[in-house]
Design a protein around this motif. Sequence first.
Motif, PDB file in Angstrom:
ATOM      1  N   ASP A 162     -40.667 -39.161   5.121  1.00 33.70           N
ATOM      2  CA  ASP A 162     -40.966 -37.785   5.558  1.00 33.70           C
ATOM      3  C   ASP A 162     -41.156 -36.796   4.415  1.00 33.70           C
ATOM      4  OD1 ASP A 162     -38.357 -37.599   4.681  1.00 33.70           O
ATOM      5  OD2 ASP A 162     -37.521 -36.934   6.583  1.00 33.70           O
ATOM      6  N   GLY A 163     -41.504 -37.297   3.213  1.00 31.81           N
ATOM      7  CA  GLY A 163     -41.873 -36.415   2.113  1.00 31.81           C
ATOM      8  C   GLY A 163     -40.708 -35.636   1.549  1.00 31.81           C
ATOM      9  N   GLY A 164     -41.049 -34.566   0.826  1.00 32.22           N
ATOM     10  CA  GLY A 164     -40.053 -33.674   0.270  1.00 32.22           C
ATOM     11  C   GLY A 164     -39.728 -33.955  -1.187  1.00 32.22           C
ATOM     12  N   THR A 165     -39.718 -32.898  -2.006  1.00 38.54           N
ATOM     13  CA  THR A 165     -39.192 -33.000  -3.362  1.00 38.54           C
ATOM     14  C   THR A 165     -37.671 -33.144  -3.251  1.00 38.54           C
ATOM     15  OG1 THR A 165     -40.983 -31.566  -4.141  1.00 38.54           O
ATOM     16  CG2 THR A 165     -39.111 -31.888  -5.619  1.00 38.54           C
ATOM     17  N   ARG A 166     -37.097 -34.084  -3.972  1.00 41.21           N
ATOM     18  CA  ARG A 166     -35.674 -34.397  -3.820  1.00 41.21           C
ATOM     19  C   ARG A 166     -34.916 -34.161  -5.132  1.00 41.21           C
ATOM     20  NH1 ARG A 166     -35.083 -37.189   1.343  1.00 41.21           N
ATOM     21  NH2 ARG A 166     -37.186 -37.050   2.245  1.00 41.21           N
ATOM     22  N   ARG A 167     -33.678 -33.741  -4.975  1.00 43.55           N
ATOM     23  CA  ARG A 167     -32.787 -33.551  -6.115  1.00 43.55           C
ATOM     24  C   ARG A 167     -31.469 -34.257  -5.830  1.00 43.55           C
ATOM     25  NH1 ARG A 167     -30.237 -27.672  -7.857  1.00 43.55           N
ATOM     26  NH2 ARG A 167     -29.586 -28.204  -9.993  1.00 43.55           N
ATOM     27  N   VAL A 168     -30.997 -35.026  -6.796  1.00 40.75           N
ATOM     28  CA  VAL A 168     -29.689 -35.678  -6.666  1.00 40.75           C
ATOM     29  C   VAL A 168     -28.858 -35.322  -7.898  1.00 40.75           C
ATOM     30  CG1 VAL A 168     -30.564 -37.562  -5.252  1.00 40.75           C
ATOM     31  CG2 VAL A 168     -30.478 -37.846  -7.723  1.00 40.75           C
ATOM     32  N   ARG A 169     -27.533 -35.202  -7.692  1.00 39.02           N
ATOM     33  CA  ARG A 169     -26.640 -34.824  -8.786  1.00 39.02           C
ATOM     34  C   ARG A 169     -25.365 -35.659  -8.741  1.00 39.02           C
ATOM     35  NH1 ARG A 169     -26.503 -28.364  -8.105  1.00 39.02           N
ATOM     36  NH2 ARG A 169     -26.874 -28.944  -5.933  1.00 39.02           N
ATOM     37  N   LEU A 170     -24.984 -36.160  -9.911  1.00 39.57           N
ATOM     38  CA  LEU A 170     -23.755 -36.928 -10.050  1.00 39.57           C
ATOM     39  C   LEU A 170     -23.033 -36.483 -11.316  1.00 39.57           C
ATOM     40  CD1 LEU A 170     -26.098 -39.143  -8.892  1.00 39.57           C
ATOM     41  CD2 LEU A 170     -23.972 -40.430  -8.611  1.00 39.57           C
ATOM     42  N   ALA A 171     -21.716 -36.719 -11.348  1.00 42.97           N
ATOM     43  CA  ALA A 171     -20.902 -36.337 -12.496  1.00 42.97           C
ATOM     44  C   ALA A 171     -19.836 -37.390 -12.745  1.00 42.97           C
ATOM     45  CB  ALA A 171     -20.250 -34.973 -12.269  1.00 42.97           C
ATOM     46  N   LEU A 172     -19.590 -37.699 -14.009  1.00 39.91           N
ATOM     47  CA  LEU A 172     -18.557 -38.663 -14.347  1.00 39.91           C
ATOM     48  C   LEU A 172     -17.196 -38.218 -13.823  1.00 39.91           C
ATOM     49  CD1 LEU A 172     -19.423 -39.522 -18.076  1.00 39.91           C
ATOM     50  CD2 LEU A 172     -20.244 -40.638 -16.005  1.00 39.91           C
ATOM     51  N   ALA A 173     -16.918 -36.917 -13.902  1.00 41.05           N
ATOM     52  CA  ALA A 173     -15.620 -36.423 -13.445  1.00 41.05           C
ATOM     53  C   ALA A 173     -15.453 -36.593 -11.937  1.00 41.05           C
ATOM     54  CB  ALA A 173     -15.445 -34.957 -13.842  1.00 41.05           C
ATOM     55  N   ARG A 174     -16.545 -36.488 -11.184  1.00 45.88           N
ATOM     56  CA  ARG A 174     -16.440 -36.704  -9.731  1.00 45.88           C
ATOM     57  C   ARG A 174     -16.232 -38.186  -9.425  1.00 45.88           C
ATOM     58  NH1 ARG A 174     -15.218 -37.642  -5.547  1.00 45.88           N
ATOM     59  NH2 ARG A 174     -15.714 -36.655  -3.515  1.00 45.88           N
ATOM     60  N   THR A 175     -16.846 -39.065 -10.210  1.00 50.33           N
ATOM     61  CA  THR A 175     -16.586 -40.495 -10.045  1.00 50.33           C
ATOM     62  C   THR A 175     -15.130 -40.800 -10.364  1.00 50.33           C
ATOM     63  OG1 THR A 175     -18.893 -40.976 -10.643  1.00 50.33           O
ATOM     64  CG2 THR A 175     -17.333 -42.804 -10.749  1.00 50.33           C
ATOM     65  N   ALA A 176     -14.556 -40.112 -11.361  1.00 52.16           N
ATOM     66  CA  ALA A 176     -13.143 -40.280 -11.679  1.00 52.16           C
ATOM     67  C   ALA A 176     -12.264 -39.855 -10.507  1.00 52.16           C
ATOM     68  CB  ALA A 176     -12.790 -39.464 -12.926  1.00 52.16           C
ATOM     69  N   HIS A 177     -12.632 -38.760  -9.840  1.00 49.86           N
ATOM     70  CA  HIS A 177     -11.875 -38.305  -8.668  1.00 49.86           C
ATOM     71  C   HIS A 177     -11.952 -39.338  -7.546  1.00 49.86           C
ATOM     72  CE1 HIS A 177     -10.135 -35.271  -5.953  1.00 49.86           C
ATOM     73  NE2 HIS A 177     -10.963 -35.753  -5.055  1.00 49.86           N
ATOM     74  N   TRP A 178     -13.107 -39.931  -7.371  1.00 44.93           N
ATOM     75  CA  TRP A 178     -13.284 -41.009  -6.382  1.00 44.93           C
ATOM     76  C   TRP A 178     -12.319 -42.152  -6.676  1.00 44.93           C
ATOM     77  CZ3 TRP A 178     -17.446 -45.231  -6.924  1.00 44.93           C
ATOM     78  CH2 TRP A 178     -17.562 -45.974  -5.734  1.00 44.93           C
ATOM     79  N   LEU A 179     -12.247 -42.563  -7.940  1.00 46.73           N
ATOM     80  CA  LEU A 179     -11.377 -43.667  -8.324  1.00 46.73           C
ATOM     81  C   LEU A 179      -9.907 -43.321  -8.112  1.00 46.73           C
ATOM     82  CD1 LEU A 179     -10.892 -46.432  -9.715  1.00 46.73           C
ATOM     83  CD2 LEU A 179     -10.990 -45.214 -11.908  1.00 46.73           C
ATOM     84  N   LEU A 180      -9.518 -42.117  -8.492  1.00 45.40           N
ATOM     85  CA  LEU A 180      -8.115 -41.735  -8.454  1.00 45.40           C
ATOM     86  C   LEU A 180      -7.603 -41.436  -7.046  1.00 45.40           C
ATOM     87  CD1 LEU A 180      -8.052 -39.455 -11.596  1.00 45.40           C
ATOM     88  CD2 LEU A 180      -6.426 -41.315 -11.198  1.00 45.40           C
ATOM     89  N   HIS A 181      -8.440 -40.847  -6.202  1.00 39.03           N
ATOM     90  CA  HIS A 181      -7.942 -40.271  -4.959  1.00 39.03           C
ATOM     91  C   HIS A 181      -8.592 -40.790  -3.677  1.00 39.03           C
ATOM     92  CE1 HIS A 181      -5.719 -37.434  -7.392  1.00 39.03           C
ATOM     93  NE2 HIS A 181      -6.826 -37.095  -8.015  1.00 39.03           N
TER      94      HIS A 181
END
Length: 468
Positions: A387-406
């Motif tokens: 369905d089209g659309g210009t897309r933006r994605v964002r990731l951060a190492l610190a957020r991955t760390a939060h995923w691992l920890l919590h």
Amino acid sequence: MEQRSWARLWAELGGDPALSEYVRLVPRGPADVLPARLPVRELARAAVAVCALAAAEWAAVRSGGRVPSVRVDDGAVATAFTSERHLRIDGRPAATFAPLSRFWRTDGGWVRTHANYPHHRARLLSALGVRDDGSGGDGSGNEAALVGAVAAELAGRRAEDVEELVYSAGGLAVAVRTPGQWAAHPQGAAVAGLPLVGRERLDDAPPLPLPPAGPRVLDLTRVIAGPVAGRTLALLGADVLRIDPPHLPESADAHADTGFGKRSALLDLASPSGRRTFEELLSAAHVVVTGYRPGALDRLGLSAGELAERRPGLVVAELSAWGGAGTGPWGGRRGFDSLVQAASGIAVAEAGGDGRPGALPAQALDHGTGCLLAAAVLRSLTGQQRDGGTRRVRLALARTAHWLLHELEAPAEPDGPREPYDPAGWLTETDSPLGRLRHAVSPVEYEGGPRKWARPPGRPGADAPVWG
């Protein structure tokens, strides 16, 4: 069981929940596969699983066929997540951490520094008032004496004071914190409020036409996480062109590990000629992946919004250490996996019996985030075709760390016998302009999918800035 983590992650990426059933896990170990107190193996499995699912889904979109099944082998995952340790270049191990990249005892605590690059090393020493003897950080000359001088200087300072002093000088140092201290820190609280994978549709542009060979990817990233994403996309058929500025040094050894499948060119985006060349590349690109310090590319008119305006239908993937500009007081700071481990509480969670801060068995924040970044790009491309659309994605190492920890849990392992783990089963050799390379194979595997890169890594910056 193991499926829970990647099923939740796949849903966060906007994937069809039914596809999470397509993953088949091959467990190995148990104790010798990414051993840690934290659920590192589960992070690695989940990140690779959703990346392989996104690749399988994209392959089905491209072929018009069914979505193939996915295989996640603990052995392949563990070997790939420690790929830099297994790399050999004409038999020589790759360079890893420099002598000044380490934990240091301070007055009442610990601090972690990163000084692998000459400019970061120089700024660290300048901030501390330690005279450099000119040995260059290669272990020669009086490097051991220099380590002793830095240790003596740091022993009388507070870790938080060192953190701010070195940062203000353009260097890299963070105080080691417990998970609770990080949760109470303004940056830790800001990161906790982010999605693990930020996804945004910027407009209703029609999908860009794709060449038969696959999407064209401009890779504006350095070190591990971003290059891992580009390496993965290259395996899956993308035309990946890495762009580096001519004035920043890059490790040929790091490039030997993460440069598979790509071409590498130098381009000064601040010069008129370099900018013209970049705009020509952008006009034919489908994906731009950025990993520089947040705000650095914005000053050149290369923010996600500006890129989207000039190339509607683009996928812009942004990677940061601490969450990105506007996310807490550290959002725009530089950072590396080792620093995020120290600041977020991971180093304390993995500490040894002597109280010295520990580390994960792999640079799992880098490798895991790199897999998630590639998955988010592939899912964005799939969405565009629908369905089209210009897309933006964002990731951060610190957020991955939060995923691992919590957020991740180590599930009960499956009953019954399991295959032993020997890294040699997932290592191969390839000739390259850098020499004979022994390296890890990709852990991203689906039925009928590619298993080898189309080209070995070349010398950093040796290619022309043109599409293949």
